[in-house]
Design a protein around this motif. Sequence first.
Motif, mmCIF file in Angstrom:
data_model
loop_
_atom_site.group_PDB
_atom_site.id
_atom_site.type_symbol
_atom_site.label_atom_id
_atom_site.label_comp_id
_atom_site.label_asym_id
_atom_site.label_seq_id
_atom_site.Cartn_x
_atom_site.Cartn_y
_atom_site.Cartn_z
ATOM 1 N N MET A 93 0.809 -1.142 -0.001
ATOM 2 C CA MET A 93 0.015 0.061 0.142
ATOM 3 C C MET A 93 0.978 1.078 0.074
ATOM 4 O O MET A 93 0.671 2.187 -0.764
ATOM 5 C CB MET A 93 -0.945 0.116 1.392
ATOM 6 C CG MET A 93 -1.995 -1.155 1.208
ATOM 7 S SD MET A 93 -3.190 -0.679 0.044
ATOM 8 C CE MET A 93 -4.553 -1.730 0.547
ATOM 9 N N THR A 94 1.938 1.205 0.842
ATOM 10 C CA THR A 94 2.550 2.599 0.922
ATOM 11 C C THR A 94 3.597 2.469 -0.458
ATOM 12 O O THR A 94 3.710 3.734 -0.812
ATOM 13 C CB THR A 94 3.529 2.426 2.148
ATOM 14 O OG1 THR A 94 4.139 1.066 2.074
ATOM 15 C CG2 THR A 94 2.915 2.816 3.543
ATOM 16 N N VAL A 120 -4.419 7.347 3.904
ATOM 17 C CA VAL A 120 -3.994 7.446 5.260
ATOM 18 C C VAL A 120 -4.397 6.383 6.028
ATOM 19 O O VAL A 120 -3.390 5.426 6.853
ATOM 20 C CB VAL A 120 -4.419 8.837 5.937
ATOM 21 C CG1 VAL A 120 -3.951 8.697 7.500
ATOM 22 C CG2 VAL A 120 -4.008 10.074 5.248
ATOM 23 N N ILE A 121 -5.586 5.682 6.121
ATOM 24 C CA ILE A 121 -6.003 4.391 6.814
ATOM 25 C C ILE A 121 -5.364 3.243 6.282
ATOM 26 O O ILE A 121 -4.524 2.646 6.931
ATOM 27 C CB ILE A 121 -7.435 4.454 6.332
ATOM 28 C CG1 ILE A 121 -8.396 5.513 7.402
ATOM 29 C CG2 ILE A 121 -8.136 3.026 7.023
ATOM 30 C CD1 ILE A 121 -9.748 5.639 6.685
ATOM 31 N N VAL A 122 -5.070 2.990 4.954
ATOM 32 C CA VAL A 122 -4.500 1.913 4.669
ATOM 33 C C VAL A 122 -2.888 1.938 4.722
ATOM 34 O O VAL A 122 -2.247 1.114 5.298
ATOM 35 C CB VAL A 122 -4.661 1.482 2.935
ATOM 36 C CG1 VAL A 122 -6.230 1.125 2.887
ATOM 37 C CG2 VAL A 122 -4.540 2.393 2.329
ATOM 38 N N ALA A 123 -2.265 3.227 4.668
ATOM 39 C CA ALA A 123 -1.069 3.365 5.050
ATOM 40 C C ALA A 123 -0.699 3.088 6.187
ATOM 41 O O ALA A 123 0.429 2.476 6.703
ATOM 42 C CB ALA A 123 -0.531 4.610 4.572
ATOM 43 N N GLU A 124 -1.645 3.626 7.320
ATOM 44 C CA GLU A 124 -1.123 3.483 8.604
ATOM 45 C C GLU A 124 -1.303 2.139 8.887
ATOM 46 O O GLU A 124 -0.726 1.385 10.123
ATOM 47 C CB GLU A 124 -2.026 4.319 9.710
ATOM 48 C CG GLU A 124 -1.596 5.714 9.398
ATOM 49 C CD GLU A 124 -0.122 6.154 9.824
ATOM 50 O OE1 GLU A 124 0.592 5.556 10.688
ATOM 51 O OE2 GLU A 124 0.554 6.850 9.008
ATOM 52 N N ALA A 193 -12.189 -1.893 9.739
ATOM 53 C CA ALA A 193 -10.853 -1.346 10.440
ATOM 54 C C ALA A 193 -10.936 -0.463 11.814
ATOM 55 O O ALA A 193 -10.001 -0.774 12.437
ATOM 56 C CB ALA A 193 -10.554 -0.169 9.085
ATOM 57 N N LYS A 194 -12.112 -0.054 11.978
ATOM 58 C CA LYS A 194 -12.297 0.486 13.379
ATOM 59 C C LYS A 194 -12.291 -0.677 14.440
ATOM 60 O O LYS A 194 -11.577 -0.556 15.415
ATOM 61 C CB LYS A 194 -13.808 1.040 13.357
ATOM 62 C CG LYS A 194 -13.792 2.449 13.172
ATOM 63 C CD LYS A 194 -15.166 3.063 13.170
ATOM 64 C CE LYS A 194 -15.626 4.131 12.573
ATOM 65 N NZ LYS A 194 -16.871 4.424 11.977
#
Lengths: 390, 194
Positions: A93-94, A120-124, A193-194
């Motif tokens: 992803m990154t 941002v969500i997938v990168a974190e 994700a949450k």
Amino acid sequence: MIQPLTEPAENRYTLTPGPEGLIETQTLEVSIGPQHPSTHGVFRMDCVLDGETVVQLKPVMGYLHRNHEQLAEKMAWLGSMPYTDRLDYFNSMTNNWAYALAVEKLAGIKVPERAEYIRVIVAELTRLLNHVCAIGFLLQDLGAWGTPLLYAFREREKILDLFEAVSGSRMMCNYMRFGGVRVDLDDKMLTAAKEITGRFPKFLDEFEKLLTNNEVLLARCQRVGILPKELAINASISGPMTRASGVEYDIRKVDKYGLYGRFDFRIPLGDVGDVYDRYYIRVLEMRESVKILQQALRDIPQGPHLAPEVKLRNFKVPTGDGYGRIEAPKGELGFYLVSDESGKQPYRYHVRPPSFINLTILEDMCLGHKVADVIIILGSVDIVLGEVDR
Amino acid sequence: MEAIEKIKELASQAVPGAKVEIVNSAPAAAQPALLVDREQVFAVARFFKEDPRFAMDFCSCVTGVDYPKVDQVEVVYHLYSIALKHGPIVLKVRAPRELDQCRVPSLTPLWRGCEFQEREAYDLYGVKFDGHPDLRRILMWDEFKDHPMRKDYAPPMDYDWEPTPHDDTLQRAMATEGVVPPTAIVEAEKAKKK
């Protein structure tokens, strides 16, 4: 009666005293790798050992070299997006994001807000899974066979399941597009994700309880492989490695790419710069990533997930060059791209891989340590050979 | 950080005799570069590193670019400052493409981070970095002859790169004197059995 020894002198095994009255010794050249589990792939270290102490170490790489850059120069801009997955195959992803960011910089594409949030969500999440794996493998290198790694992989699987739901593939996600992401996250995925984010601090507490004050870990990792701050900067070291040495530099804070300017998070810093600091920095970074995730999942707006004006077919980039970089989990991942008059494909496509450059000071960190420490020092650098060799 | 014109002016003042030229990047990227001549690039780079207004202590990215149309190879350095948190300053230096003249001064004495990256540029582009402490191939193996990222590089059509050559490659292998490829041996044995 016992006969005295009558062996002639040349047949006797003698120990010749050296200059200081010590026994004369010689150094031993050992090649660690390329097939060694602790090298995390096919990587070789040419070591010269004095007893068990390392006196010289030269990294040898290129076993996985496939000239990724040349492949990319022979296809359209979007064509190499799936290939970037294979650079650092833990963090596709990154990798996607870094490439997309560089192309967007060149072409001047503006990314919709929702897409930025999804990125941002997938990168974190990627950072979480990279760091748990890095720690798990480090413990594996220390000799804690299996258990910590399986704890780490248990958490990683949950994130990979989500990635599979989102992109169709667990590791080779190929998820980003110029101007956004390929498919939108639906509510079910956001809930998942949450859930992962909510449970993660508990897992970290458990992980830390087992490891952070563990006597064996402390004994093996503290004061081992120290990287001084000045050398870390001078040798272009990036990511958790440099922050463990006390360099306050995080591209998320400095460049504020994506939407990182909006989120409230801190940069953890080490002070000694040893293997233990590099371990602990990753734990702290995961806690900060969880914070970012919570904010992003709370604030994500509705809207398009892909900039509508970007053409997927016949995509062209104006003439010129540019360098785009992001804070990948392993360090600064940059893409230097040159576009020529045709604009259909990159004239020059260069990857600045963090693991490759972080290996520059491997010798400096290992000198004077025992050969068993070399393994954990390499483990604490956190390399992936797909990215080192390209 | 100052505008690129100002940076250029300061650099040419600090290093008298340096030919510094502004090269524009893609308009959207807005990363204009300084093209410096080979003789002075080390001094200019040292100026950027040591001058407190720039304090470029972090050499992030080093790479080569091949331009056969103008018969030159370019080496690109991206400099950032960790102390002042700004950047990049892009330094470019060009050398002729001929292998024996393709030399630029190494910046490894200034930034240790250039060490592996300059080795990579040497390996893939054939740029020799004068003053590099350990200039060897890094990604390709030591016996490799060519520099594969050059635009005119042709991959070897040699049969012995294939473990079991067939069709055209086998024909060529058979035509070469003194070489018997493994496939040929197998086929000869098959023919014998018949």
